[in-house]
Design a protein around this motif. Structure first.
Motif, PDB file in Angstrom:
ATOM      1  N   ALA A 260       0.825  -1.213   0.000  1.00 37.62           N
ATOM      2  CA  ALA A 260       0.000   0.000   0.000  1.00 37.62           C
ATOM      3  C   ALA A 260       0.857   1.259   0.000  1.00 37.62           C
ATOM      4  O   ALA A 260       0.612   2.199  -0.768  1.00 37.62           O
ATOM      5  N   LEU A 261       1.904   1.282   0.851  1.00 33.14           N
ATOM      6  CA  LEU A 261       2.738   2.491   0.909  1.00 33.14           C
ATOM      7  C   LEU A 261       3.459   2.744  -0.410  1.00 33.14           C
ATOM      8  O   LEU A 261       3.515   3.871  -0.896  1.00 33.14           O
ATOM      9  N   SER A 262       4.031   1.685  -0.994  1.00 34.30           N
ATOM     10  CA  SER A 262       4.744   1.871  -2.258  1.00 34.30           C
ATOM     11  C   SER A 262       3.815   2.444  -3.311  1.00 34.30           C
ATOM     12  O   SER A 262       4.181   3.350  -4.067  1.00 34.30           O
ATOM     13  N   LEU A 263       2.594   1.908  -3.354  1.00 42.00           N
ATOM     14  CA  LEU A 263       1.676   2.360  -4.397  1.00 42.00           C
ATOM     15  C   LEU A 263       1.178   3.770  -4.135  1.00 42.00           C
ATOM     16  O   LEU A 263       1.240   4.638  -5.015  1.00 42.00           O
ATOM     17  N   VAL A 264       0.691   4.012  -2.938  1.00 44.25           N
ATOM     18  CA  VAL A 264       0.033   5.295  -2.657  1.00 44.25           C
ATOM     19  C   VAL A 264       1.024   6.446  -2.704  1.00 44.25           C
ATOM     20  O   VAL A 264       0.739   7.518  -3.241  1.00 44.25           O
ATOM     21  N   ARG A 265       2.225   6.205  -2.175  1.00 46.49           N
ATOM     22  CA  ARG A 265       3.188   7.301  -2.114  1.00 46.49           C
ATOM     23  C   ARG A 265       3.956   7.490  -3.409  1.00 46.49           C
ATOM     24  O   ARG A 265       4.387   8.593  -3.719  1.00 46.49           O
ATOM     25  N   GLU A 266       4.204   6.418  -4.135  1.00 48.19           N
ATOM     26  CA  GLU A 266       5.153   6.525  -5.232  1.00 48.19           C
ATOM     27  C   GLU A 266       4.625   5.988  -6.561  1.00 48.19           C
ATOM     28  O   GLU A 266       4.500   6.717  -7.530  1.00 48.19           O
ATOM     29  N   LEU A 267       4.336   4.698  -6.593  1.00 44.84           N
ATOM     30  CA  LEU A 267       4.082   4.085  -7.897  1.00 44.84           C
ATOM     31  C   LEU A 267       2.772   4.531  -8.523  1.00 44.84           C
ATOM     32  O   LEU A 267       2.701   4.722  -9.737  1.00 44.84           O
ATOM     33  N   GLY A 268       1.738   4.721  -7.697  1.00 43.03           N
ATOM     34  CA  GLY A 268       0.459   5.182  -8.252  1.00 43.03           C
ATOM     35  C   GLY A 268       0.619   6.483  -9.008  1.00 43.03           C
ATOM     36  O   GLY A 268       0.350   6.541 -10.216  1.00 43.03           O
ATOM     37  N   PRO A 269       1.099   7.538  -8.326  1.00 41.69           N
ATOM     38  CA  PRO A 269       1.268   8.809  -9.039  1.00 41.69           C
ATOM     39  C   PRO A 269       2.275   8.723 -10.190  1.00 41.69           C
ATOM     40  O   PRO A 269       1.987   9.208 -11.290  1.00 41.69           O
TER      41      PRO A 269
ATOM     42  N   MET B 271      -6.005  13.105 -14.030  1.00 41.84           N
ATOM     43  CA  MET B 271      -4.771  12.484 -13.533  1.00 41.84           C
ATOM     44  C   MET B 271      -4.864  11.948 -12.097  1.00 41.84           C
ATOM     45  O   MET B 271      -4.532  10.784 -11.864  1.00 41.84           O
ATOM     46  N   PRO B 272      -5.300  12.752 -11.103  1.00 38.63           N
ATOM     47  CA  PRO B 272      -5.353  12.215  -9.732  1.00 38.63           C
ATOM     48  C   PRO B 272      -6.321  11.042  -9.616  1.00 38.63           C
ATOM     49  O   PRO B 272      -6.057  10.090  -8.873  1.00 38.63           O
TER      50      PRO B 272
ATOM     51  N   SER C 146      -3.568   2.891  -7.766  1.00 38.63           N
ATOM     52  CA  SER C 146      -3.200   2.414  -6.436  1.00 38.63           C
ATOM     53  C   SER C 146      -4.206   1.384  -5.926  1.00 38.63           C
ATOM     54  O   SER C 146      -3.822   0.346  -5.379  1.00 38.63           O
ATOM     55  N   VAL C 147      -5.469   1.659  -6.119  1.00 36.78           N
ATOM     56  CA  VAL C 147      -6.501   0.731  -5.635  1.00 36.78           C
ATOM     57  C   VAL C 147      -6.361  -0.626  -6.314  1.00 36.78           C
ATOM     58  O   VAL C 147      -6.375  -1.683  -5.665  1.00 36.78           O
ATOM     59  N   MET C 148      -6.181  -0.595  -7.635  1.00 36.28           N
ATOM     60  CA  MET C 148      -6.032  -1.866  -8.352  1.00 36.28           C
ATOM     61  C   MET C 148      -4.755  -2.576  -7.915  1.00 36.28           C
ATOM     62  O   MET C 148      -4.709  -3.811  -7.837  1.00 36.28           O
ATOM     63  N   GLY C 149      -3.697  -1.789  -7.645  1.00 37.90           N
ATOM     64  CA  GLY C 149      -2.436  -2.387  -7.204  1.00 37.90           C
ATOM     65  C   GLY C 149      -2.591  -3.070  -5.855  1.00 37.90           C
ATOM     66  O   GLY C 149      -2.087  -4.186  -5.643  1.00 37.90           O
TER      67      GLY C 149
ATOM     68  N   VAL D  76      -1.460   9.301   1.911  1.00 37.24           N
ATOM     69  CA  VAL D  76      -2.441   9.449   0.839  1.00 37.24           C
ATOM     70  C   VAL D  76      -2.418  10.866   0.258  1.00 37.24           C
ATOM     71  O   VAL D  76      -2.314  11.054  -0.958  1.00 37.24           O
ATOM     72  N   MET D  77      -2.448  11.865   1.119  1.00 37.84           N
ATOM     73  CA  MET D  77      -2.497  13.239   0.618  1.00 37.84           C
ATOM     74  C   MET D  77      -1.252  13.590  -0.198  1.00 37.84           C
ATOM     75  O   MET D  77      -1.342  14.242  -1.241  1.00 37.84           O
ATOM     76  N   ASN D  78      -0.093  13.162   0.293  1.00 38.26           N
ATOM     77  CA  ASN D  78       1.126  13.457  -0.453  1.00 38.26           C
ATOM     78  C   ASN D  78       1.109  12.816  -1.835  1.00 38.26           C
ATOM     79  O   ASN D  78       1.577  13.402  -2.811  1.00 38.26           O
ATOM     80  N   GLY D  79       0.556  11.608  -1.879  1.00 36.41           N
ATOM     81  CA  GLY D  79       0.422  10.952  -3.187  1.00 36.41           C
ATOM     82  C   GLY D  79      -0.497  11.748  -4.101  1.00 36.41           C
ATOM     83  O   GLY D  79      -0.206  11.946  -5.283  1.00 36.41           O
ATOM     84  N   VAL D  80      -1.597  12.244  -3.547  1.00 33.64           N
ATOM     85  CA  VAL D  80      -2.538  13.022  -4.356  1.00 33.64           C
ATOM     86  C   VAL D  80      -1.884  14.319  -4.833  1.00 33.64           C
ATOM     87  O   VAL D  80      -2.014  14.709  -5.999  1.00 33.64           O
TER      88      VAL D  80
END
Ligand code: ATP
Ligand code: MG
Lengths: 264, 269
Positions: free
Chosen positions: A95-104, A158-159, A166-169, A202-206
């Motif tokens: 979750a952290l990898s996706l939300v903070r980095e890979l998702g965006p 984009m967001p 991220s959700v799918m990940g 989450v917010m930082n990812g957004v």
């Protein structure tokens, strides 16, 4: 001889001045774009159409890529965590990898190649066929009618796409971690919920994905608008959109991550 | 006499280093249909873009309805363009919109009209160019001549005060050609507007227009009413009207000597 000398040395600076001139032109373009943006919201149907083309049609590639990345993260993460007896933290890692980095970041890279290139090509071809010129002559400003809706459509999409990635990940991580590797589902979810922070993760990812959305959309509309009105010109501009977007996304990511770094 | 609708006063313009238009002056009064003739590449399309404010003159003044186009800011320029209709040389239809939506575009963008009235107006304009039956086609389904007629319908959709036609007759069969010529004239007279027609079609335009300007070397080199033009013994005008290859108007763009460029002649220093 002397002329050659001068030509050689002024030639050395040419790529630099060329880039500087383009940057100045892009800045003025951005200001004009902002000035003509109200129309994109007053007649929001124009922007909705662009959200459809840039956003909705990107959903499939974003969802499938997110799922795959989440699965790979779970497989690789499990392999590492199990050596420290920490495999129950797999949910957190994914979750952290996706939300903070890979998702965006990956979301934006995919968005640039799927939607950004299409926007550039469309605007470039409209320009080449004198359609933008015809619009000007009809007293309809292409900046307001064509450019601004495409820009804001991209910025809004984009967001949402990054969140979907991220959700799918996370779902992919769940499939691999819980269904395939047999981790305890309660543990997987509760650890994730307990650790992922809404404000800092989450917010930082957004925030990142908003920055990336602005960057990619601006590059895409600018390259289209700036493209020489020929087939080679448009094809070159399309390539530049993808390449420049990738570099800008990754560069911005370093800067934004450094700002968000708390050091604990 | 009222102020002319369009007035160009010693206009100079060029894209690169050398000037395409060097000293161009012309006047178009309300109610007039004026033809601009000149060789290919003589700057006729450029002239229309100067009037529309898409290009700015390097020297001299371009006045539309008394206001200097070169000195206008963006807002003033767009207000001025509300009075204009322009038919582009290559049509410039919006390829993602149907024929109907193309003609409806200026109506929807610039006039707050209910959709039912827009529909009637669009069908009227399409009928005038003989293409009401093509309303539901997409631009790529049209022939070249049909596309130009749709572009014409779109240009006249808002009944502009000043019409600029860039070669309205090219690619039309003789029947459409006569009809479109008549349409240009009737439209102009009904609206009390003014029209500038860039054309190579000498026979059609002489029967249609009130005044003719001939352009060469970036200047107006001859002008007059159709009768004066027919009677003219100006060598350029005679050459143009009779389509003679030799005369003051060269067929070739200036270039190095042909034989030399093909390497057939030894260049002596
Ligand atoms: N965008 C441009 N950049 C540089 N030069 C241009 C550009 N557009 C036109 N020119 C040059 O300006 C000259 C005049 O062009 P213009 O299109 O006005 O000619 P024209 O009289 O309309 O010709 P035609 O009858 O063939 O349409 C030409 O020599 C052309 O090479
Ligand atoms: Mg032309």
């Amino acid at each position: 001889m002397r002329e050659r000398f001068i030509a050689f040395f002024s030639g050395l600076g040419h790529p630099f001045t060329g880039a500087l001139i383009k940057l100045g032109f892009a800045t003025r373009f951005f200001l004009a774009l902002l000035r003509h943006s109200p129309m994109a919201f007053i007649r929001f149907r124009l922007t909705i159409r662009e959200i459809w083309f840039a956003g909705v049609l990107s959903v499939l590639i974003i969802a499938v890529s997110g799922l795959f990345i989440g699965m790979v993260l779970a497989l690789q993460g499990y392999d590492t965590l199990v050596r420290f007896g920490a495999s129950s933290s797999l949910g957190i890692l994914v979750a952290l990898s996706l939300v903070r980095e890979l998702g965006p970041v990956v979301g934006a890279l995919l968005f640039a190649s799927r939607a950004g290139s299409a926007i550039t090509a469309e605007i470039g071809l409209m320009k080449a066929a004198e359609q933008l010129s015809a619009m000007e002559m009809m007293a309809v400003n292409p900046m307001a009618r064509v450019i601004a809706p495409r820009f804001w459509g991209g910025v809004i999409s984009m967001p949402l796409l990054a969140a979907m990635f991220s959700v799918m990940g996370i779902f992919g991580g769940y499939l691999v971690g819980v269904q395939l590797l047999g981790l305890d589902p309660g543990n997987f979810w509760s650890q994730m919920q307990g650790t992922v922070d809404l404000r800092f993760d989450v917010m930082n990812g957004v925030i990142k994905s908003v920055f990336f959305g602005i960057a990619v959309s601006l590059i895409a509309v600018f390259e289209g608008f700036d493209a020489p009105p020929t087939p080679e010109g448009v094809s070159g501009a399309t390539t530049r959109t993808v390449v420049t977007s990738a570099l800008v996304i990754l560069g911005l990511d370093v800067i934004l991550t450094a700002f968000m770094f708390r050091g604990i | 006499m009222s102020t002319p609708l369009v007035q160009l006063d010693q206009v100079r313009f060029g894209y690169g280093d050398h000037d395409i238009l060097s000293d161009l002056s012309l006047t178009v009064q309300r109610g007039q249909v004026v033809a601009i003739m000149g060789g290919s590449g003589s700057g006729k399309t450029t002239l229309l873009r100067l009037i529309g404010g898409q290009l700015r003159a390097r020297a001299g003044r371009v006045l539309v309805d008394g206001a200097d186009v070169g000195g206008m800011n963006e807002t003033a320029l767009y207000d001025m363009r509300r009075k204009l209709g322009m038919l582009f040389q290559f049509g410039a239809l919006f390829t993602d919109l149907s024929v109907f939506d193309n003609v409806a575009f200026p109506l929807r963008e610039r006039a707050k009209l209910p959709e039912s009235i827009i529909r009637d107006l669009v069908l009227m304009k399409l009928h005038a160019v003989g293409l009401r039956g093509a309303a539901n086609l997409m631009p790529f389904e049209l022939s070249g001549g049909m596309a130009r007629r749709v572009a014409l319908a779109r240009a006249i959709a808002l009944d502009p005060m000043l019409m600029l036609y860039d070669e309205p007759f090219t690619g039309l069969d003789p029947i459409s050609l006569a009809t479109i010529g008549q349409l240009i004239r009737e439209l102009n007279d009904a609206l009390g507007a003014a029209s500038i027609v860039v054309t190579h079609d000498v026979a059609e335009s002489l029967s249609l227009v009130d005044y003719v300007y001939f352009m060469a070397d970036g200047k107006v080199i001859a002008q007059g009413t159709p009768d004066e033009v027919r009677a003219s013994d100006h060598p350029f005008v005679k050459q143009f009207i009779n389509g003679e290859p030799d005369g003051p108007l060269p067929f070739h763009k200036p270039a190095a000597p042909y034989a030399q460029e093909l390497g057939l002649e030894i260049v002596r220093a």
